[in-house]
Design a protein around this motif. Structure first.
Motif, PDB file in Angstrom:
ATOM      1  N   ALA A   5       0.823  -1.203   0.000  1.00 22.21           N
ATOM      2  CA  ALA A   5       0.000   0.000   0.000  1.00 22.21           C
ATOM      3  C   ALA A   5       0.861   1.258   0.000  1.00 22.21           C
ATOM      4  CB  ALA A   5      -0.918   0.007   1.223  1.00 22.21           C
ATOM      5  N   GLU A   6       0.338   2.283  -0.635  1.00 21.61           N
ATOM      6  CA  GLU A   6       0.945   3.605  -0.599  1.00 21.61           C
ATOM      7  C   GLU A   6       0.038   4.488   0.253  1.00 21.61           C
ATOM      8  OE1 GLU A   6       1.541   4.856  -4.640  1.00 21.61           O
ATOM      9  OE2 GLU A   6       3.295   3.558  -4.892  1.00 21.61           O
ATOM     10  N   LEU A   7       0.497   4.780   1.458  1.00 23.14           N
ATOM     11  CA  LEU A   7      -0.331   5.488   2.431  1.00 23.14           C
ATOM     12  C   LEU A   7      -0.107   7.003   2.312  1.00 23.14           C
ATOM     13  CD1 LEU A   7       0.190   3.227   5.580  1.00 23.14           C
ATOM     14  CD2 LEU A   7      -1.556   3.024   3.797  1.00 23.14           C
ATOM     15  N   PRO A   8      -1.178   7.774   2.106  1.00 25.44           N
ATOM     16  CA  PRO A   8      -1.021   9.235   2.032  1.00 25.44           C
ATOM     17  C   PRO A   8      -0.732   9.830   3.402  1.00 25.44           C
ATOM     18  CG  PRO A   8      -3.339   8.639   1.965  1.00 25.44           C
ATOM     19  CD  PRO A   8      -2.573   7.342   1.937  1.00 25.44           C
ATOM     20  N   HIS A   9      -0.135  10.993   3.406  1.00 25.40           N
ATOM     21  CA  HIS A   9       0.163  11.689   4.667  1.00 25.40           C
ATOM     22  C   HIS A   9       0.238  13.181   4.408  1.00 25.40           C
ATOM     23  CE1 HIS A   9       4.336  12.517   3.427  1.00 25.40           C
ATOM     24  NE2 HIS A   9       4.341  11.297   2.931  1.00 25.40           N
ATOM     25  N   GLY A  10       0.228  13.936   5.473  1.00 26.15           N
ATOM     26  CA  GLY A  10       0.331  15.387   5.372  1.00 26.15           C
ATOM     27  C   GLY A  10       1.654  15.927   5.856  1.00 26.15           C
ATOM     28  N   ASN A  11       2.652  15.053   5.986  1.00 27.26           N
ATOM     29  CA  ASN A  11       3.959  15.470   6.498  1.00 27.26           C
ATOM     30  C   ASN A  11       4.630  16.471   5.561  1.00 27.26           C
ATOM     31  OD1 ASN A  11       3.397  13.395   8.247  1.00 27.26           O
ATOM     32  ND2 ASN A  11       5.073  12.080   7.599  1.00 27.26           N
ATOM     33  N   ALA A  12       5.433  17.339   6.137  1.00 30.75           N
ATOM     34  CA  ALA A  12       6.385  18.081   5.321  1.00 30.75           C
ATOM     35  C   ALA A  12       7.328  17.066   4.683  1.00 30.75           C
ATOM     36  CB  ALA A  12       7.163  19.068   6.186  1.00 30.75           C
ATOM     37  N   GLY A  13       7.815  17.373   3.480  1.00 29.54           N
ATOM     38  CA  GLY A  13       8.700  16.435   2.792  1.00 29.54           C
ATOM     39  C   GLY A  13      10.014  16.251   3.531  1.00 29.54           C
ATOM     40  N   ASP A  14      10.580  15.068   3.412  1.00 26.73           N
ATOM     41  CA  ASP A  14      11.885  14.799   4.011  1.00 26.73           C
ATOM     42  C   ASP A  14      12.975  15.484   3.185  1.00 26.73           C
ATOM     43  OD1 ASP A  14      10.494  13.223   5.746  1.00 26.73           O
ATOM     44  OD2 ASP A  14      11.110  11.317   4.851  1.00 26.73           O
ATOM     45  N   PHE A  15      13.946  16.051   3.871  1.00 22.20           N
ATOM     46  CA  PHE A  15      15.092  16.637   3.175  1.00 22.20           C
ATOM     47  C   PHE A  15      16.137  15.556   2.962  1.00 22.20           C
ATOM     48  CE2 PHE A  15      19.367  18.475   3.382  1.00 22.20           C
ATOM     49  CZ  PHE A  15      19.324  19.257   2.236  1.00 22.20           C
ATOM     50  N   ARG A  20      11.729  16.535  -7.182  1.00 21.89           N
ATOM     51  CA  ARG A  20      13.061  17.009  -6.793  1.00 21.89           C
ATOM     52  C   ARG A  20      12.987  17.853  -5.524  1.00 21.89           C
ATOM     53  NH1 ARG A  20      18.134  18.117  -9.569  1.00 21.89           N
ATOM     54  NH2 ARG A  20      19.639  17.828  -7.885  1.00 21.89           N
ATOM     55  N   VAL A  21      13.901  17.598  -4.630  1.00 20.26           N
ATOM     56  CA  VAL A  21      14.089  18.476  -3.476  1.00 20.26           C
ATOM     57  C   VAL A  21      14.636  19.806  -3.977  1.00 20.26           C
ATOM     58  CG1 VAL A  21      15.514  18.866  -1.436  1.00 20.26           C
ATOM     59  CG2 VAL A  21      14.420  16.641  -1.777  1.00 20.26           C
ATOM     60  N   ARG A  22      13.987  20.891  -3.607  1.00 22.05           N
ATOM     61  CA  ARG A  22      14.452  22.213  -4.023  1.00 22.05           C
ATOM     62  C   ARG A  22      15.195  22.931  -2.907  1.00 22.05           C
ATOM     63  NH1 ARG A  22       9.269  21.676  -5.911  1.00 22.05           N
ATOM     64  NH2 ARG A  22       8.449  22.793  -4.101  1.00 22.05           N
ATOM     65  N   GLY A  23      14.606  22.890  -1.699  1.00 21.88           N
ATOM     66  CA  GLY A  23      15.221  23.601  -0.588  1.00 21.88           C
ATOM     67  C   GLY A  23      15.318  22.720   0.637  1.00 21.88           C
ATOM     68  N   TYR A  24      15.563  23.352   1.758  1.00 24.04           N
ATOM     69  CA  TYR A  24      15.824  22.627   3.002  1.00 24.04           C
ATOM     70  C   TYR A  24      14.538  22.288   3.762  1.00 24.04           C
ATOM     71  CZ  TYR A  24      20.766  23.527   2.352  1.00 24.04           C
ATOM     72  OH  TYR A  24      22.039  23.532   1.849  1.00 24.04           O
ATOM     73  N   PHE A  25      13.423  22.896   3.370  1.00 26.02           N
ATOM     74  CA  PHE A  25      12.145  22.647   4.046  1.00 26.02           C
ATOM     75  C   PHE A  25      11.131  22.233   2.986  1.00 26.02           C
ATOM     76  CE2 PHE A  25      14.447  26.046   6.313  1.00 26.02           C
ATOM     77  CZ  PHE A  25      14.801  25.316   7.435  1.00 26.02           C
ATOM     78  N   VAL A  26      11.207  20.966   2.643  1.00 25.32           N
ATOM     79  CA  VAL A  26      10.569  20.437   1.444  1.00 25.32           C
ATOM     80  C   VAL A  26       9.049  20.447   1.564  1.00 25.32           C
ATOM     81  CG1 VAL A  26      10.458  18.417  -0.069  1.00 25.32           C
ATOM     82  CG2 VAL A  26      12.590  18.979   1.114  1.00 25.32           C
ATOM     83  N   TYR A  40      25.407  23.936  -0.379  1.00 27.56           N
ATOM     84  CA  TYR A  40      26.071  22.983   0.509  1.00 27.56           C
ATOM     85  C   TYR A  40      25.688  21.527   0.241  1.00 27.56           C
ATOM     86  CZ  TYR A  40      27.018  27.233   3.160  1.00 27.56           C
ATOM     87  OH  TYR A  40      27.430  28.486   3.533  1.00 27.56           O
ATOM     88  N   VAL A  41      24.687  21.319  -0.597  1.00 30.08           N
ATOM     89  CA  VAL A  41      24.206  19.963  -0.855  1.00 30.08           C
ATOM     90  C   VAL A  41      23.905  19.791  -2.336  1.00 30.08           C
ATOM     91  CG1 VAL A  41      23.155  19.864   1.442  1.00 30.08           C
ATOM     92  CG2 VAL A  41      21.744  20.436  -0.533  1.00 30.08           C
ATOM     93  N   VAL A  42      23.888  18.525  -2.761  1.00 31.36           N
ATOM     94  CA  VAL A  42      23.330  18.163  -4.054  1.00 31.36           C
ATOM     95  C   VAL A  42      21.944  17.600  -3.745  1.00 31.36           C
ATOM     96  CG1 VAL A  42      23.564  16.773  -6.136  1.00 31.36           C
ATOM     97  CG2 VAL A  42      25.617  17.594  -4.936  1.00 31.36           C
ATOM     98  N   PRO A  43      20.884  18.355  -3.997  1.00 31.00           N
ATOM     99  CA  PRO A  43      19.548  17.919  -3.569  1.00 31.00           C
ATOM    100  C   PRO A  43      19.124  16.610  -4.230  1.00 31.00           C
ATOM    101  CG  PRO A  43      19.553  20.230  -4.240  1.00 31.00           C
ATOM    102  CD  PRO A  43      20.846  19.661  -4.679  1.00 31.00           C
ATOM    103  N   HIS A  44      18.437  15.767  -3.459  1.00 31.02           N
ATOM    104  CA  HIS A  44      17.918  14.503  -3.966  1.00 31.02           C
ATOM    105  C   HIS A  44      16.452  14.654  -4.359  1.00 31.02           C
ATOM    106  CE1 HIS A  44      21.092  11.503  -2.186  1.00 31.02           C
ATOM    107  NE2 HIS A  44      21.589  12.333  -3.065  1.00 31.02           N
ATOM    108  N   TRP A  45      15.591  13.855  -3.777  1.00 31.49           N
ATOM    109  CA  TRP A  45      14.201  13.731  -4.206  1.00 31.49           C
ATOM    110  C   TRP A  45      13.339  13.341  -3.018  1.00 31.49           C
ATOM    111  CZ3 TRP A  45      18.518  11.356  -6.191  1.00 31.49           C
ATOM    112  CH2 TRP A  45      18.856  10.132  -5.582  1.00 31.49           C
ATOM    113  N   TYR A  46      12.039  13.439  -3.182  1.00 27.17           N
ATOM    114  CA  TYR A  46      11.130  13.047  -2.100  1.00 27.17           C
ATOM    115  C   TYR A  46       9.855  12.490  -2.721  1.00 27.17           C
ATOM    116  CZ  TYR A  46       8.391  17.299  -2.971  1.00 27.17           C
ATOM    117  OH  TYR A  46       7.614  18.262  -3.547  1.00 27.17           O
TER     118      TYR A  46
END
Length: 633
Positions: A313-323, A364-370, A573-579
């Motif tokens: 299952a893919e469970l939805p959530h309202g979390n801020a994205g992980d950095f 794509r992760v864009r910033g530090y507070f995804v 300072y980082v090479v951004p990944h994904w979320y």
């Protein structure tokens, strides 16, 4: 629609029927910005089933770590403690919930009072609170826990996390006050999250001559805590079982009702991800989470899934994205020039990775507070400028003159946008401006030193990402090495900052605050084991962090975090990944029952172990299987 998190303090206090004199408030809960959902009379959190039966067991694996454990003390720097020990065994003064991001309710504390000047908070300890040895939880135990965790014997992140707390004063047997360095609306939540353990843990001898063993020498001493589970059967270093305490003092408390329903929770540790997945399919454990899109699409298949024995299952959530990203160790001379860091980031083609490896499952992760309100956009507006202009001399001009940096994007159609080749040309020019030119078969600086990068990984899962990234870097003349090492060794090298680039993931937060001091503050940059992996020492960042932790309203927090995000992104300072926008989880169908509704903010492992339950009631009563864990040989 989101509930408003900020309202006037006066209206909030009056709505709760609280006094405006003596203390800012005294209540069953504390909210950083004044939004308390559950009244004092609430019986349980909405996502918990108060009628959930107790019994049965769940067997699972740590969600991200593939390493053995070698100690029972989760508070020290050296070594690895069993997974999930803090949440299973240690109660805190206050406890959050999965519906609210900046509110906590009384657990060990039956009452929380914040002074009018916001310079202190006082907790009344619940009269029923007990440690697992039967002793009452007293204010002296709380002070002891605080002093031990802020000593040099504990892991350094605790000293940073509680760095704004002057000290703890015992007012009465069950009353304790924490004094603050300055007003900070988050600090009552910070001290409320203090893990509390008995002052008898590590005590040697009896009577007035009794002494405490130093915390960093308490390796296999079984913790004396007050949480819902005890340590049960253990294969030291490999598997660990937590056994539900039938005498748990808070089992009928509203903040615990319908929770911690399994009699036994066992973690099995597999050091190979392929073996772990095959073991899951073979029935060796009951639940796991997938973080790899290819694995989810191609490996979570087979007859067990087709027959419905395993649920995917893919469970939805309202979390801020992980950095998540590749983090540069700026302590290394080769990474101190921002142009070098920016050039390296230009060589990663996320769009290709997403198409070819990730089944287009990520953003794509864009910033530090995804994926949150805290992401900086465009150029700074008046609210951000009010914070940034006093720091102008410490910031690059681009912060004010350019839009906030975005990760490079390659177009599928070369005629419609930039290609990887365009990005590599830009990277080459940046490296040249920074003094790196290609000669004698490598990219070299004026001293003739070649530019090389070592990527460290503990699982091998990043290999398929690093390989195409490395090929692009090698086109620039950069030498790349990818090394897979054991998690314990990786952690040790990270603790002493012995690495070039590391892949790191930080769980998103709906209200980032004091934890950012340890992640990006100058004071933690040279402290071994700190979360400042980057080695960031920037007075402008420190000034913005100060604004973050002193915010007294949600709008103030949003503005200060956007300004911080902007400055950090200009630092490259980082090479951004994904979320991803969902939790990908799988479980054995007959092993669990669960509430129909999902909470808004949650991590799936915590949800499963906290509010799911076993539909089977044939397990032995917890009282018959409780036993102390064996010590290490």
């Amino acid at each position: 629609m989101r509930r408003p998190l900020a309202r006037s303090w006066t209206n909030w206090l009056l709505a709760l029927g609280l006094s405006l004199s003596g203390h800012a408030f005294a209540a069953h809960a504390y909210a950083q910005f004044g939004d308390i959902r559950y009244p004092a009379s609430f019986t349980h959190f909405s996502y918990a089933n108060p009628a959930a039966p107790k019994g049965g067991e769940i067997v699972l694996v740590p969600p991200t770590r593939q390493s053995n454990f070698d100690k029972y003390n989760p508070f020290t720097l050296k070594g690895s403690a069993p997974p999930s020990m803090l949440g299973m065994m240690f109660d805190t003064l206050l406890v959050g919930n999965m519906d609210e991001s900046t509110t906590a309710y009384g657990l060990l504390a039956s009452d929380v009072s914040v002074a009018k000047d916001r310079m202190s908070v006082t907790f009344q300890i619940h009269p029923q609170a007990r440690f697992q040895n039967g002793d009452p939880v007293l204010a002296s135990d709380v002070r002891h826990s605080f002093e031990r965790l802020t000593s040099k014997q504990a892991a350094p992140q605790y000293r940073t996390y509680f760095g704004e707390v002057k000290g703890a004063t015992v007012l009465a047997e069950r009353s304790i006050r924490f004094d603050f360095v300055r007003p900070n609306s988050e600090l009552p939540l910070i001290v409320g999250s203090l893990p509390v353990f008995s002052a008898k843990w590590g005590l040697q001898g009896e009577g007035p001559k009794a002494t405490h063993k130093p915390l960093d020498q308490m390796v296999v001493d079984i913790p004396i805590a007050s949480g819902p589970y005890r340590l049960g059967p253990v294969q030291f270093g490999k598997d660990v079982t937590y056994v539900r305490d039938p005498q748990y003092w808070a089992k009928d408390l509203n903040v615990r009702k319908g929770q911690f329903n399994f009699d036994r929770i066992t973690y099995k540790i597999y050091k190979d991800s392929t073996a772990q997945l095959e073991a899951f399919k073979a029935g060796e454990f009951d639940y796991m989470q997938s973080f790899i899109a290819r694995e989810w699409a191609r490996a979570f298949t087979g007859r067990a899934f087709e027959r419905g024995e395993l649920i995917k299952a893919e469970l939805p959530h309202g979390n801020a994205g992980d950095f998540q990203g590749f983090l540069f160790n700026t302590r290394r001379d080769k990474f101190q020039d921002v142009r070098v860091r920016q050039a390296i980031a230009l060589a990663m083609d996320f769009e290709w990775l997403n198409r070819q490896l990730f089944y287009n499952a990520y953003s794509r992760v864009r910033g530090y507070f995804v994926a949150s309100d805290f992401e900086a956009k465009g150029r700074p507006g008046p609210d951000e400028l009010a914070l940034l202009l006093p720091l102008r001399a410490k910031l690059p001009a681009a912060v004010f003159e350019q839009d906030v940096p975005q990760p490079p994007q390659t177009a599928l159609d070369p005629t419609s946008g930039h290609t990887l080749r365009d990005h590599l040309r830009q990277a080459r020019d940046l490296l040249k401006d920074a003094g790196w030119t290609y000669r004698d078969g490598a990219l070299r600086n004026a001293k003739g030193q070649s530019l090389s990068i070592e990527f460290l990984d503990s699982s091998g899962s990043m290999g398929r990402v690093v390989t195409p990234f490395a090929k692009n870097l090698e086109k620039l003349g950069i030498q790349v090495q990818y090394k897979v090492i054991d998690f314990a060794l990786l952690q040790k090298r990270m603790d002493v900052f012995d690495f070039d680039i590391i892949s790191n993931r930080t769980v998103g937060s709906e209200a980032p605050g004091t934890e950012l001091l340890e992640r990006y503050g100058s004071r933690s940059a040279d402290v071994e084991g700190s979360g400042n992996v980057i080695g960031l020492k920037d007075p402008a960042v420190d000034a913005l962090l100060d604004k973050v932790v002193s915010a007294t309203s949600r709008p103030e927090l949003v503005t200060s975090l956007r300004a911080l995000d902007r400055v950090l992104r200009h630092g490259h300072y980082v090479v951004p990944h994904w979320y991803g926008a969902v939790h990908r989880v799988s479980w054995r169908a007959k092993a669990f029952a669960r509430p129909a509704d999902l909470p808004r903010f949650y991590q799936p492992e915590k949800l499963v172990t906290t509010v799911w339950w076993s539909p089977h009631a044939s397990a032995a009563p917890a009282a018959q299987i409780t036993q102390p864990a064996p010590k290490a040989p």
